[in-house]
Motif scaffolding. Sequence first.
Motif, mmCIF file in Angstrom:
data_model
loop_
_atom_site.group_PDB
_atom_site.id
_atom_site.type_symbol
_atom_site.label_atom_id
_atom_site.label_comp_id
_atom_site.label_asym_id
_atom_site.label_seq_id
_atom_site.Cartn_x
_atom_site.Cartn_y
_atom_site.Cartn_z
ATOM 1 N N GLY A 96 0.851 -1.151 0.008
ATOM 2 C CA GLY A 96 -0.008 -0.071 -0.013
ATOM 3 C C GLY A 96 0.857 1.281 -0.128
ATOM 4 N N GLN A 97 0.117 2.394 -0.305
ATOM 5 C CA GLN A 97 0.893 3.716 -0.400
ATOM 6 C C GLN A 97 1.985 3.733 -1.382
ATOM 7 N N GLY A 98 1.884 2.879 -2.356
ATOM 8 C CA GLY A 98 2.750 3.193 -3.408
ATOM 9 C C GLY A 98 4.167 2.408 -3.016
ATOM 10 N N LYS A 99 3.921 1.637 -2.264
ATOM 11 C CA LYS A 99 5.359 0.986 -1.575
ATOM 12 C C LYS A 99 5.386 -0.620 -1.841
ATOM 13 N N LEU A 100 6.370 -1.097 -1.897
ATOM 14 C CA LEU A 100 6.700 -2.622 -2.088
ATOM 15 C C LEU A 100 7.849 -3.130 -0.978
ATOM 16 N N LEU A 101 7.863 -4.198 -0.391
ATOM 17 C CA LEU A 101 8.488 -4.803 0.358
ATOM 18 C C LEU A 101 9.417 -5.962 -0.053
ATOM 19 N N THR A 102 10.529 -6.066 0.095
ATOM 20 C CA THR A 102 11.588 -7.333 -0.511
ATOM 21 C C THR A 102 12.854 -7.469 0.493
ATOM 22 N N ASN A 103 13.288 -8.303 0.302
ATOM 23 C CA ASN A 103 14.735 -8.603 1.163
ATOM 24 C C ASN A 103 15.876 -7.496 0.882
ATOM 25 N N ALA A 104 16.548 -7.104 1.810
ATOM 26 C CA ALA A 104 17.572 -6.389 1.644
ATOM 27 C C ALA A 104 18.860 -6.729 0.817
ATOM 28 N N HIS A 105 18.794 -8.055 0.976
ATOM 29 C CA HIS A 105 19.995 -8.928 -0.057
ATOM 30 C C HIS A 105 19.650 -8.589 -1.548
ATOM 31 N N CYS A 106 18.384 -8.780 -1.939
ATOM 32 C CA CYS A 106 17.682 -8.725 -3.141
ATOM 33 C C CYS A 106 18.053 -7.330 -3.908
ATOM 34 N N VAL A 107 18.451 -6.160 -3.148
ATOM 35 C CA VAL A 107 18.899 -4.975 -3.715
ATOM 36 C C VAL A 107 20.208 -4.477 -3.096
ATOM 37 N N GLU A 108 20.937 -5.463 -2.685
ATOM 38 C CA GLU A 108 22.014 -4.870 -1.989
ATOM 39 C C GLU A 108 23.272 -4.330 -3.255
ATOM 40 N N ALA B 46 14.055 -4.527 2.776
ATOM 41 C CA ALA B 46 14.128 -3.227 2.177
ATOM 42 C C ALA B 46 12.791 -2.760 1.510
ATOM 43 N N LEU B 47 12.818 -1.547 1.610
ATOM 44 C CA LEU B 47 11.278 -0.822 1.202
ATOM 45 C C LEU B 47 11.591 -0.269 -0.297
ATOM 46 N N LEU B 48 10.624 -0.214 -1.086
ATOM 47 C CA LEU B 48 10.798 0.001 -2.367
ATOM 48 C C LEU B 48 9.623 1.089 -2.809
ATOM 49 N N SER B 49 9.734 1.641 -3.747
ATOM 50 C CA SER B 49 8.581 2.571 -4.387
ATOM 51 C C SER B 49 8.722 2.621 -5.820
ATOM 52 N N VAL B 50 7.459 3.023 -6.433
ATOM 53 C CA VAL B 50 7.345 2.638 -7.793
ATOM 54 C C VAL B 50 6.271 4.391 -8.066
ATOM 55 N N GLU B 51 6.982 5.175 -8.809
ATOM 56 C CA GLU B 51 6.386 6.313 -9.110
ATOM 57 C C GLU B 51 5.547 6.239 -10.233
ATOM 58 N N LYS B 52 5.550 5.377 -11.227
ATOM 59 C CA LYS B 52 4.737 5.363 -12.451
ATOM 60 C C LYS B 52 3.349 4.832 -11.731
ATOM 61 N N GLU B 53 2.109 5.631 -11.865
ATOM 62 C CA GLU B 53 0.884 5.497 -11.503
ATOM 63 C C GLU B 53 0.342 4.375 -12.040
ATOM 64 N N GLU B 54 0.396 3.806 -13.395
ATOM 65 C CA GLU B 54 -0.206 2.898 -14.085
ATOM 66 C C GLU B 54 0.356 1.501 -13.433
ATOM 67 N N PHE B 55 1.581 1.480 -12.815
ATOM 68 C CA PHE B 55 1.847 0.265 -12.206
ATOM 69 C C PHE B 55 0.956 -0.041 -11.155
ATOM 70 N N TRP B 56 0.344 0.916 -10.476
ATOM 71 C CA TRP B 56 -0.613 0.505 -9.464
ATOM 72 C C TRP B 56 -2.084 0.303 -9.687
ATOM 73 N N ASP B 57 -2.378 0.618 -10.958
ATOM 74 C CA ASP B 57 -3.644 0.356 -11.391
ATOM 75 C C ASP B 57 -4.421 -0.888 -11.165
ATOM 76 N N GLY B 58 -5.511 -1.048 -10.290
ATOM 77 C CA GLY B 58 -6.186 -2.207 -10.034
ATOM 78 C C GLY B 58 -5.509 -2.996 -8.802
ATOM 79 N N ALA B 59 -4.307 -2.610 -8.161
ATOM 80 C CA ALA B 59 -3.541 -3.135 -7.468
ATOM 81 C C ALA B 59 -4.486 -3.254 -6.012
ATOM 82 N N GLU B 60 -4.262 -4.598 -5.177
ATOM 83 C CA GLU B 60 -4.848 -4.642 -3.884
ATOM 84 C C GLU B 60 -3.599 -5.051 -2.934
ATOM 85 N N PRO B 61 -3.112 -4.025 -2.066
ATOM 86 C CA PRO B 61 -2.102 -4.557 -1.105
ATOM 87 C C PRO B 61 -2.409 -5.492 -0.301
#
Length: 671
Positions: free
Chosen positions: A174-186, A216-231
């Motif tokens: 939610g709130q335009g954010k994603l969760l993943t592992n820190a070692h995935c984006v090290e 790790a906490l990620l964000s995606v600025e493109k609004e179309e990425f979140w179209d129809g998304a349910e966190p």
Amino acid sequence: MSVAAANSWFSGLFSSGGATSSHSLSSHRLFCASRRPYLLSASKPSKDVNQNPVKGKPKKLLSKSEKEKEAVLQKFPSISRDGSSLSNADGRSTWNKTGRSQLTSYKSSGLPRKGNKGLLVDSTKQLVETGNLQDAAFLNAVVKVYCTHTAPDYSLPWQKQRQYTSTGSAFMIGQGKLLTNAHCVEHDTQVKVKRRGEDTKYVAKVLARGVECDIALLSVEKEEFWDGAEPLQLGRLPNLQDAVTVVGYPLGGETISVSKGVVSRIEVTSYAHGSSELLGIQIDAAINPGNSGGPAFNDQGECIGVAFQVYRSDDVENIGYVIPTTVVSHFLEDYERNGKYTGFPCLGVLLQKLENPALRACLNVPTNEGVLVRKVEPTSQASSALKEGDVIVSFDNVRVGCEGTVPFRSTERIAFRYLISQKFTGDIADIGIIRGGQFMKVQVVLNPRVHLVPYHIEGGQPSYLIVAGLVFTPLSEPLIEEECEDSIGLKLLAKARYSMAKFKGEQIVVLSQVLANEENIGYEDMSNEQVLKLNGTWIRNIHHLAHLVDSCKDKYLVFEFDDNFLVVLERESALAASTSMLKDYGIPSERSPDLLEPYVDSIVENEGAMDQHQFGDSPVTNSEFGYDGLLWAAWAQSNRTHYCNSTRPIRSPELGLVKAELSLIRPSDEF
């Protein structure tokens, strides 16, 4: 040729029944995943009297539960009425320890229901087979992560290694954010994410990276990425034997993957990436490279944690680990409070169990409880409140047992450090102690631990200083890993493993190598030696060394190393030769950018206290915490194998760049 060699190497690894050879259990252990095809078996639809009643017989009346099930079937037409899939695989091939292919059927998992407040579920509803959740809404919240990594070269700190790519998993919160592992984006230079069923990748930004908790906490600025998304919504901490479903994008294919298991254990667990100990959930569901960062669900469709590592050994099977929602919530609240990740605090003491009655009697402890403070870290706030010989009997009014455990839920006990991990940086803890037979209470401000030898480099690039070809850099765990423990030397390795920082900012500065030149004749063979003094002044850190060199007015630069070994350079001649040496070796600068800043002396203690280089007096290993086989199950298609003094990628046309690494955890009694 390299491709052929890699394929030969992969086939050799899984030969002889697929068993891992004994040498693979060393500190640079190898783990790789080989792609195996799915076993596809289409399930036939079952005959149901309610759907196709026999001619001449009345249609069977449906009960309330059957009506609810029928409604579910109408909403998800791909699910057959006997719980099997009409058109998809109901199982997949896994590769077991003996190298045989076995069919693993997917079992039940919760079916989510959509709502205007995210993921809403009803635990009383009919459950469906996990293999048939392809239309479930919460699966659409799981995305695939593509990361390009450019790691520093710790042996040549002025440059970086060749970039490599990896894939992992993440999920929407939610709130335009994603969760993943820190070692995935090290060491990331580019992060992209792709939603399920789409062919467009979107650039993501790393907002926060928690090394200790591997989140790790990620964000995606493109609004179309979140179209129809349910966190996804974070659920409660599960109980033992609760069903768990792991969802992600592991090796073996490009589409989403689902595996099923149960909760095997919940306790304080060693986290391989951050070399920390936090609450963890052990499960027996398959977690493979690429699953890292993906969510784990309970039967109600709630996210109960994040898959992040597995335990690999010849003696165990199916041991995977999930970061529980309690740790995830702590990370998110920390980020919301401070606008950044500040870390998990520690008490800053080394403890000993008080199981022996004679030991308790000697310390005047009347009851069968408490743990002995055997050392207090000088950099912790506890150094002003606790002393060696104190017995901690309570933490925030929770009684501490003689084994260092506290009550956990109804009938369980858990390690004392769990209570500490629930706190935030700057929080105050009320600690009950027995000192000299007298009970008293003290207050301690909790802060993250100061590591003398860090496990990760802040900012991503190590500091360095070059003086007449002598390359100085702080000692770190990545440098030890790159150089190989044998080349570091036992004495320096012992300091790295067991010494404590005596003040904030202290570093072990080493002469990494010598770039041969006429100015340093006779010193060319030196490498990985700790420098202690410059012209008689104890060196506090790499920035202090640079300051001493810049402010020196003496004729000679006299570097003192262990065992009274001396390196003497004529100052003016050495500094004048540095420019031409840098050009000869293609080095852009004689020092890292952070050393260009003015040096600020933060040490207020008497410098005579620096003349105490003690080591070997910190935590003693304990087999109870012997997690020396933890291997994070991630870096899908990005695992590298580590060789002594070098890192060589192994390439495969099928898997891309594959990285295999065993992260050794130093067990301790640190709190």
